[in-house]
Write a protein that holds these residues in place. Structure first.
Motif, PDB file in Angstrom:
ATOM      1  N   ALA A   1       0.831  -1.206   0.000  1.00  0.00           N
ATOM      2  CA  ALA A   1       0.000   0.000   0.000  1.00  0.00           C
ATOM      3  C   ALA A   1       0.862   1.251   0.000  1.00  0.00           C
ATOM      4  O   ALA A   1       0.511   2.272  -0.611  1.00  0.00           O
ATOM      5  CB  ALA A   1      -0.927  -0.012   1.219  1.00  0.00           C
ATOM      6  N   THR A   2       2.004   1.205   0.660  1.00  0.00           N
ATOM      7  CA  THR A   2       2.913   2.353   0.678  1.00  0.00           C
ATOM      8  C   THR A   2       3.416   2.668  -0.723  1.00  0.00           C
ATOM      9  O   THR A   2       3.522   3.839  -1.112  1.00  0.00           O
ATOM     10  CB  THR A   2       4.102   2.077   1.613  1.00  0.00           C
ATOM     11  N   GLN A   3       3.719   1.632  -1.491  1.00  0.00           N
ATOM     12  CA  GLN A   3       4.181   1.854  -2.865  1.00  0.00           C
ATOM     13  C   GLN A   3       3.086   2.470  -3.723  1.00  0.00           C
ATOM     14  O   GLN A   3       3.348   3.351  -4.555  1.00  0.00           O
ATOM     15  CB  GLN A   3       4.652   0.525  -3.464  1.00  0.00           C
TER      16      GLN A   3
ATOM     17  N   ILE B   1      26.310  -6.637   3.577  1.00  0.00           N
ATOM     18  CA  ILE B   1      26.021  -5.459   4.410  1.00  0.00           C
ATOM     19  C   ILE B   1      25.208  -4.436   3.631  1.00  0.00           C
ATOM     20  O   ILE B   1      24.268  -3.826   4.173  1.00  0.00           O
ATOM     21  CB  ILE B   1      27.342  -4.859   4.927  1.00  0.00           C
ATOM     22  N   LEU B   2      25.536  -4.234   2.363  1.00  0.00           N
ATOM     23  CA  LEU B   2      24.760  -3.303   1.549  1.00  0.00           C
ATOM     24  C   LEU B   2      23.327  -3.799   1.361  1.00  0.00           C
ATOM     25  O   LEU B   2      22.376  -3.008   1.374  1.00  0.00           O
ATOM     26  CB  LEU B   2      25.437  -3.102   0.195  1.00  0.00           C
ATOM     27  N   ALA B   3      23.164  -5.116   1.180  1.00  0.00           N
ATOM     28  CA  ALA B   3      21.810  -5.671   1.088  1.00  0.00           C
ATOM     29  C   ALA B   3      21.065  -5.471   2.399  1.00  0.00           C
ATOM     30  O   ALA B   3      19.855  -5.189   2.414  1.00  0.00           O
ATOM     31  CB  ALA B   3      21.877  -7.155   0.727  1.00  0.00           C
ATOM     32  N   LEU B   4      21.774  -5.602   3.513  1.00  0.00           N
ATOM     33  CA  LEU B   4      21.156  -5.361   4.813  1.00  0.00           C
ATOM     34  C   LEU B   4      20.688  -3.917   4.939  1.00  0.00           C
ATOM     35  O   LEU B   4      19.584  -3.651   5.440  1.00  0.00           O
ATOM     36  CB  LEU B   4      22.156  -5.692   5.921  1.00  0.00           C
ATOM     37  N   LEU B   5      21.518  -2.960   4.480  1.00  0.00           N
ATOM     38  CA  LEU B   5      21.110  -1.556   4.534  1.00  0.00           C
ATOM     39  C   LEU B   5      19.827  -1.325   3.748  1.00  0.00           C
ATOM     40  O   LEU B   5      18.927  -0.600   4.189  1.00  0.00           O
ATOM     41  CB  LEU B   5      22.228  -0.661   3.983  1.00  0.00           C
TER      42      LEU B   5
ATOM     43  N   LEU C   1      16.968  -2.728   5.761  1.00  0.00           N
ATOM     44  CA  LEU C   1      16.642  -1.850   6.885  1.00  0.00           C
ATOM     45  C   LEU C   1      15.853  -0.628   6.422  1.00  0.00           C
ATOM     46  O   LEU C   1      14.924  -0.170   7.106  1.00  0.00           O
ATOM     47  CB  LEU C   1      17.921  -1.408   7.598  1.00  0.00           C
ATOM     48  N   ALA C   2      16.230  -0.090   5.251  1.00  0.00           N
ATOM     49  CA  ALA C   2      15.492   1.063   4.711  1.00  0.00           C
ATOM     50  C   ALA C   2      14.056   0.682   4.398  1.00  0.00           C
ATOM     51  O   ALA C   2      13.120   1.467   4.639  1.00  0.00           O
ATOM     52  CB  ALA C   2      16.195   1.594   3.470  1.00  0.00           C
ATOM     53  N   ASN C   3      13.848  -0.539   3.868  1.00  0.00           N
ATOM     54  CA  ASN C   3      12.485  -0.972   3.558  1.00  0.00           C
ATOM     55  C   ASN C   3      11.655  -1.145   4.822  1.00  0.00           C
ATOM     56  O   ASN C   3      10.439  -0.932   4.809  1.00  0.00           O
ATOM     57  CB  ASN C   3      12.521  -2.285   2.773  1.00  0.00           C
TER      58      ASN C   3
ATOM     59  N   LEU D   1       7.516  -0.154   9.868  1.00  0.00           N
ATOM     60  CA  LEU D   1       7.526   0.188  11.292  1.00  0.00           C
ATOM     61  C   LEU D   1       7.408   1.694  11.474  1.00  0.00           C
ATOM     62  O   LEU D   1       7.753   2.470  10.578  1.00  0.00           O
ATOM     63  CB  LEU D   1       8.835  -0.282  11.940  1.00  0.00           C
ATOM     64  N   GLY D   2       6.929   2.111  12.625  1.00  0.00           N
ATOM     65  CA  GLY D   2       6.962   3.527  12.951  1.00  0.00           C
ATOM     66  C   GLY D   2       8.397   3.976  13.185  1.00  0.00           C
ATOM     67  O   GLY D   2       9.285   3.159  13.451  1.00  0.00           O
TER      68      GLY D   2
END
Length: 515
Positions: free
Chosen positions: A8-10, A449-453, A456-458, A463-464
């Motif tokens: 829904a955000t997209q 690590i880049l995939a993790l970043l 985390l951004a997604n 999450l709030g």
């Protein structure tokens, strides 16, 4: 991407992007097409329930944001001009009243010129009729207005009165034009009156307001003080208007005008300008030009021009400016800022389309993000120092002496002896490795690590902000501050090209439902 991955955000982000690109009407037409497509099988069975609920909830049309408010500089110039004009109106009428009182008490005490004027004003005050004057052709109307302004609010005074009323009370133009004459004074501190909140044809919505009066010298700054001042200044005119129409006036408004119909010099020249229609024309452009009110330049190129454009004076923009400044004053807490409207109406009609509110909100949000990032980084450094290190160990590649054990995104030099406890590691999450003295990061870990970043951004969309910073902030800050700066741009580019499709965050941390 497959339909099952659509969120829904997209969809909401896509809608906002299309509104900016092609405008709201066309964007909502596209949204209607998307809604009809997604609600048909087989897509209806593939997309998530959240997307279907979003599309069902959003209407086909969105209300256009209200007129933007004024910048701080424009607002200061606008309100200063209006307040100066209203002060002049007050001073003219008060001077006329003092002259009448002096003539009534002791005529010989006045100079000959004042006696002539006082005698004329006495007749006008008694009859309400501003007489015909001997003047050059085309100048009589101006001369009569100048005489009337000694005792009455005139038609030429409406613009500054409405602007200042809007700025001080924060009410909409319709309410200001229908301010009632009936009121109640509460302990000499406030005035209570029943105002028309909205008017749609014969239907009216009313609201009882209580406005602060304040000290006499602040009458032009407080809503109750300004209301009582205008009530007093228009009292004579209201009395003659009521006598002319054989009715009790219910509105505070009464202005004197040079009659164009019915002949000059009569009590019919006193009228409520909004009795017949609230859309009676008002020449704000001429008033702005008379005060040389100029808009702020839109950009540096416009600022280089000799003369900025004339300021567009509109009462809805005055109302928006008040709402924006009230919202800023309470720190953006919309329930506290909403006075005469709901929180939804306040945001949709006044704040959403205002550039001043948007710039202020972005500035507040930017400072909040900086504070959250600094707090997360401080938490990372504290945890790292407790494990005996001041910085993460970054190496091009592990040596044979390290005997490193691979984790989700990093390696561990000694999983059997945690630097804090001396016991085998009992980490709650692989994210805790970024704060451990045993952590070892090499070039080979960069893609994960880049995939993790990215993952985390997604998660920020799911999450709030508070939950996200609590759960992921320290790890995110550690990667951004202590890990990525240790590698060259070329190494980061190469790692980005080798980024895995999944960061496996779901498997590498505690279950989501775990507190």
């Amino acid at each position: 991407m497959v339909p099952q991955q659509l969120t829904a955000t997209q969809v909401d982000t896509f809608l906002l992007h299309r509104i900016d690109a092609i405008g709201a009407p066309a964007a909502w037409m596209e949204m209607g097409v998307l809604r009809r497509i997604v609600q048909r099988p087989p897509l209806r069975d593939l997309v998530s329930t959240a997307v279907l609920n979003y599309l069902a909830r959003r209407g086909e049309k969105t209300k256009k944001p209200g007129a933007p408010g004024y910048s701080d500089g424009e607002w200061t110039r606008l309100v200063t001009a209006a307040r100066a004009d209203v002060a002049a109106i007050r001073d003219h009428i008060d001077a006329g009243e003092r002259l009448l009182a002096a003539w009534s008490a002791d005529p010989p005490s006045l100079s000959h010129a004042d006696q002539v004027v006082a005698e004329q004003l006495t007749r006008i005050a008694a009859t309400g009729v501003v007489p015909r004057l001997r003047a050059e052709i085309g100048l009589e109307r101006r001369a009569r207005t100048a005489v009337a302004q000694r005792l009455f609010v005139t038609q030429a005074d409406r613009e500054p009165l409405l602007v200042l009323l809007g700025a001080v009370t924060g009410r909409n133009p319709e309410t200001l034009k229908e301010l009632p004459a009936a009121h109640r004074i509460l302990d000499d501190r406030a005035v209570e009156l029943r105002v028309t909140k909205r008017r749609h044809g014969p239907q009216r919505w009313f609201d009882t307001v209580t406005w602060e009066i304040g000290p006499p010298h602040r009458a032009l700054h407080t809503p109750g003080g300004l209301y009582l001042l205008l009530h007093r200044l228009m009292a004579r005119g209201r009395a003659f208007h009521a006598a002319e129409t054989a009715s009790q006036s219910v509105s505070i408004w009464s202005v004197w005008r040079n009659a164009r119909t019915g002949g000059l010099a009569g009590t019919h020249e006193h009228q409520d300008p909004y009795a017949a229609s609230l859309s009676t024309s008002i020449n704000f452009t001429q008033w702005a030009r008379r005060h040389d009110l100029r808009a702020d330049p839109a950009d540096e190129q416009a600022a280089s021009q000799d003369t900025p454009p004339l300021l567009e004076v509109r009462l809805p923009r005055v109302r928006t400016s008040v709402e924006v400044r009230r919202t800023r004053a309470v720190g953006g807490h919309l329930p506290s800022a909403a006075r005469s409207n709901t929180v939804g109406v306040l945001f949709a009609n006044y704040l959403r389309g205002d550039p001043t509110a948007r710039d202020w909100a972005e500035d507040v949000l930017g400072h909040a993000v900086i504070d959250a990032e600094q707090a997360a980084l401080a938490a990372h450094h504290r945890a790292l120092q407790e494990s005996g290190r001041t910085a993460l160990r970054i190496e091009p590649a592990p040596t044979t002496a390290d005997h490193a054990h691979e984790g989700a995104w990093t390696a561990c030099s000694d999983p059997d002896q945690h630097p804090n406890t001396g016991q085998p590691c009992r980490r709650m999450s692989f994210l805790d490795c970024f704060h451990c003295g045993n952590c070892l990061i090499t070039r080979s870990h960069l893609p994960a690590i880049l995939a993790l970043l990215d993952d985390l951004a997604n998660r920020r969309d799911q999450l709030g902000e508070t939950d996200w910073w609590t759960r992921y902030g320290p790890a995110w800050a550690a990667i951004r501050s202590d890990v990525l700066p240790k590698f060259t741009p070329a190494e980061l580019t190469a790692a980005r090209e080798a980024t895995p499709a999944e960061a496996l965050l779901e498997l590498a941390e505690d279950p989501w439902e775990h507190p």
